[in-house]
Design a protein around this motif. Structure first.
Motif, PDB file in Angstrom:
ATOM      1  N   PHE A  53     -51.950  -1.617 -36.593  1.00 40.78           N
ATOM      2  CA  PHE A  53     -51.281  -0.926 -37.870  1.00 40.78           C
ATOM      3  C   PHE A  53     -52.123   0.286 -37.853  1.00 40.78           C
ATOM      4  N   THR A  54     -53.483   0.095 -37.734  1.00 41.65           N
ATOM      5  CA  THR A  54     -54.646   1.284 -38.039  1.00 41.65           C
ATOM      6  C   THR A  54     -54.025   2.239 -36.816  1.00 41.65           C
ATOM      7  N   ARG A  55     -53.899   1.955 -35.675  1.00 42.29           N
ATOM      8  CA  ARG A  55     -53.800   2.743 -34.537  1.00 42.29           C
ATOM      9  C   ARG A  55     -52.175   3.567 -34.700  1.00 42.29           C
ATOM     10  N   GLY A  56     -51.413   2.748 -35.532  1.00 45.67           N
ATOM     11  CA  GLY A  56     -50.090   3.702 -35.786  1.00 45.67           C
ATOM     12  C   GLY A  56     -50.252   4.593 -36.765  1.00 45.67           C
ATOM     13  N   LEU A  57     -50.976   4.078 -38.131  1.00 49.73           N
ATOM     14  CA  LEU A  57     -51.306   4.978 -39.345  1.00 49.73           C
ATOM     15  C   LEU A  57     -51.689   6.270 -38.765  1.00 49.73           C
ATOM     16  N   PHE A  58     -52.748   6.245 -37.476  1.00 50.28           N
ATOM     17  CA  PHE A  58     -53.381   7.670 -37.060  1.00 50.28           C
ATOM     18  C   PHE A  58     -52.533   8.320 -36.100  1.00 50.28           C
ATOM     19  N   ILE A  77     -56.010   0.239 -49.124  1.00 51.15           N
ATOM     20  CA  ILE A  77     -55.609   1.179 -49.069  1.00 51.15           C
ATOM     21  C   ILE A  77     -56.161   2.324 -48.679  1.00 51.15           C
ATOM     22  N   TYR A  78     -57.482   2.131 -48.355  1.00 44.15           N
ATOM     23  CA  TYR A  78     -58.467   3.188 -47.959  1.00 44.15           C
ATOM     24  C   TYR A  78     -58.012   3.668 -46.641  1.00 44.15           C
ATOM     25  N   GLU A  79     -57.493   2.751 -45.525  1.00 46.61           N
ATOM     26  CA  GLU A  79     -57.122   3.215 -44.494  1.00 46.61           C
ATOM     27  C   GLU A  79     -55.720   4.015 -44.386  1.00 46.61           C
ATOM     28  N   LEU A 120     -63.366   5.490 -40.092  1.00 47.77           N
ATOM     29  CA  LEU A 120     -64.259   4.983 -41.274  1.00 47.77           C
ATOM     30  C   LEU A 120     -64.246   3.596 -41.141  1.00 47.77           C
ATOM     31  N   VAL A 121     -65.332   3.030 -41.468  1.00 43.55           N
ATOM     32  CA  VAL A 121     -65.756   1.542 -41.637  1.00 43.55           C
ATOM     33  C   VAL A 121     -66.219   1.595 -42.923  1.00 43.55           C
TER      34      VAL A 121
END
Lengths: 253, 308
Positions: free
Chosen positions: B101-106, A89-91, B82-83
């Protein structure tokens, strides 16, 4: 509006659904078929008709509601609980997304999935009983509102739950009994007079009644009240989610 | 250089009453590698979590690239990657999908060519279709880095990136961090490995018990606080140190046949020449002399121990 984020969450959740088609789509269809065999054929052969509708057809709206409610809740609650549980969930929390976008992504996907299940069950029922939808537009309206509001409820449960047991608690102890006692398999008019009054306190009765009206034009309570009830429920759920994200309850420390 | 992250009097008190941060103020310069060093529970992760939006601050203000992290969170967070410390990955997801997915979230449009570049740089490209739970621990950590870089952040937080990682991978990780810095990314890493802070950083901040005790250029810090120690081995054991040598505060080493002299290497006079003369005058014959510089670890331990 961060459309890319909504899209990413929505597609991620939908991919999760289609990764497990047996659990997601086939099992509701099989259990519905079993209900038709047990209730429709075995019991239905004794009940024959309810208010002019064959018993097999009469239970279709209730069966769809039963699956849609439980699937909406379990899908939406798991969708948000699991990342919370494993920490992924962090991301979502650290991304430039608003509470609204997060909710649209997760709840939208859960509602889509239960909508698909509802439609699949309806199509399945065409193979077992002769059924017609009297008010298709209203049928879709009730179905969509139900999918959305109960996915919101599931989303809230997923945020609230601290362990897997709590995740199952409300669906098992509250929702399933309410659906069974909410007229999924009978008309409220078949109950003794006292129980007819008591059952009016069951919110699910209004849902099933309204949904059944869209099929057969019959209902336990006036359809306007059903529509009002589900709309109010939807609004309450939306406000709860808004409050959760505003305060960070059980998400942010 | 100008501050890309500006932290002003930040505090955090958890619901149970635990005060994790007690008024931290810090400017992080664009392009630097800043190590936040501190024991477990010092507040390092809380600080990072607040900047990245995972934890709500109690009081104080943080801006990233001039954007307030709360009132202008979208603009602020787009600049951050963030790592996390824990390997928090969806186990059944595939590498490429989770990075997408992360790229999309941002809020970034899909760009597989860019993601290929990142995955290749992190030696993950041939694992792009592997499921996360099939990867080794080190690979999973790289996936976390790939995710954090997927939206091309200006500032990268690495929360204990090498905790529980073997030596070889640690060196790889350092190499990656240096490459990122060369590309202009500002890097904040938390660690309790002093070796890591010493090897990597431009500046070092020390956090203990929720307070930022100091932030300094690494070399300045080491110079300022760097005590040197000279160890003198004697031909003949010297049970008592003669009073003529009292001014040097000598002490015995492990045995009476060695003496230890601490001095400030950056001081105007180290006193070495005089000490050697006086030793000779006292008739003491030397066998060997060694000097050693105190490491960042010694500095760190002395800082943390001095606190109540």
């Amino acid at each position: 509006m961060n459309w890319q984020a909504i899209r990413a969450i929505y597609l991620f959740e939908m991919a999760r659904t289609f990764r497990t088609p047996t659990q997601s789509l086939i099992s509701p269809v099989i259990s519905t078929a079993l209900y038709f065999i047990v209730f429709g054929s075995a019991i239905g052969s004794r009940i024959q008709e309810v208010e002019g509708v064959s018993y097999g057809a009469f239970i279709v709206p209730g069966l769809i509601m039963l699956s849609v409610l439980t699937q909406s809740i379990s899908n939406a609650s798991f969708g948000i609980y699991f990342p919370k549980f494993i920490g992924a969930i962090y991301e979502v929390l650290s991304a430039p997304v608003s509470a609204f976008e997060i909710t649209v992504g997760y709840v939208g996907a859960a509602a889509t999935k239960s909508f698909i299940i509802g439609i699949v069950i309806l199509i399945t029922s065409f193979f077992f009983v002769d059924i017609q939808v009297a008010h298709p537009v209203w049928m879709f309206a009730f179905l969509i509102l139900t999918c959305l509001s109960f996915s919101l409820l599931g989303f809230i449960i997923g945020i609230w739950a601290r362990n897997f047991e709590q995740l199952q608690l409300i669906p098992l102890l509250v929702v399933t009994p309410l659906v069974f006692l909410g007229g999924a398999f009978y008309s409220a008019s078949m109950l003794p007079p006292l129980w007819q009054k008591i059952t009016l306190f069951n919110p699910v009765l209004y849902l099933i009644s309204g949904f059944r009206w869209s099929f057969f034009g019959l209902s336990d309570v006036p359809v306007g009240i059903s529509l009002a009830a589900i709309t109010v429920f939807f609004a309450v759920m939306l406000s709860a989610v808004w409050w959760i994200f505003r305060t960070g309850w059980r998400i942010k420390t | 250089m100008s501050a890309i992250v500006s932290i002003d009097n930040l505090t955090k008190t958890y619901d149970g009453g635990f005060q994790a941060l007690k008024g931290v103020t810090l400017d992080i310069e664009e392009g630097e590698i800043l190590s936040l060093l501190g024991p477990n529970g010092a507040g390092k992760t809380t600080l990072i979590s607040i900047i990245c939006g995972i934890t709500n601050p109690s009081t104080g203000r943080v801006t990233v690239g001039g954007h307030d992290i709360i009132s202008d969170f979208r603009a602020a967070r787009r600049l951050l990657g963030l790592v996390p410390q824990e390997i928090n990955l969806q186990p059944l997801e595939r590498v490429m999908n989770t990075v997408r997915f992360t790229r999309g979230l941002f809020g970034q449009r899909p760009d597989d060519a860019y993601l290929e570049k990142i995955l290749t740089q992190l030696s993950l490209w041939d694992k792009r279709d592997a499921q996360i739970n099939a990867l080794s621990g080190g690979m999973k950590r790289r996936v976390l880095i790939a995710k954090a870089l997927s939206h091309n952040p200006r500032v990268l937080f690495l929360d204990e990136p090498t905790a529980g990682v073997d030596v070889e991978l640690r060196k790889d990780m350092w190499e990656t961090v240096r490459e990122l810095q060369a590309e202009g990314v500002t890097i904040i890493l938390t660690t309790h490995y002093i070796e890591e802070a010493e090897a990597m950083s431009d500046r070092i901040g020390v956090i203990a018990k929720g307070e930022l005790m100091l932030v300094e250029e690494k070399t300045a810090l080491m110079n300022r606080m760097g005590q040197k120690r000279m160890r003198i081995d004697l031909q003949v054991p010297l049970p008592e140190i003669p009073s003529s040598l009292a001014q040097y505060n000598l002490s015995h080493g492990e045995t009476p046949s060695s003496l230890v002299y601490d001095y400030d290497a950056k001081g105007e006079r180290t006193g070495i020449t005089r000490l050697l003369n006086d030793l000779s005058a006292a008739g003491i014959v030397l066998r060997d002399v060694q000097t050693s510089q105190s490491s960042l670890e010694d500095i760190f331990v002395s800082l943390v121990e001095d606190r109540p």
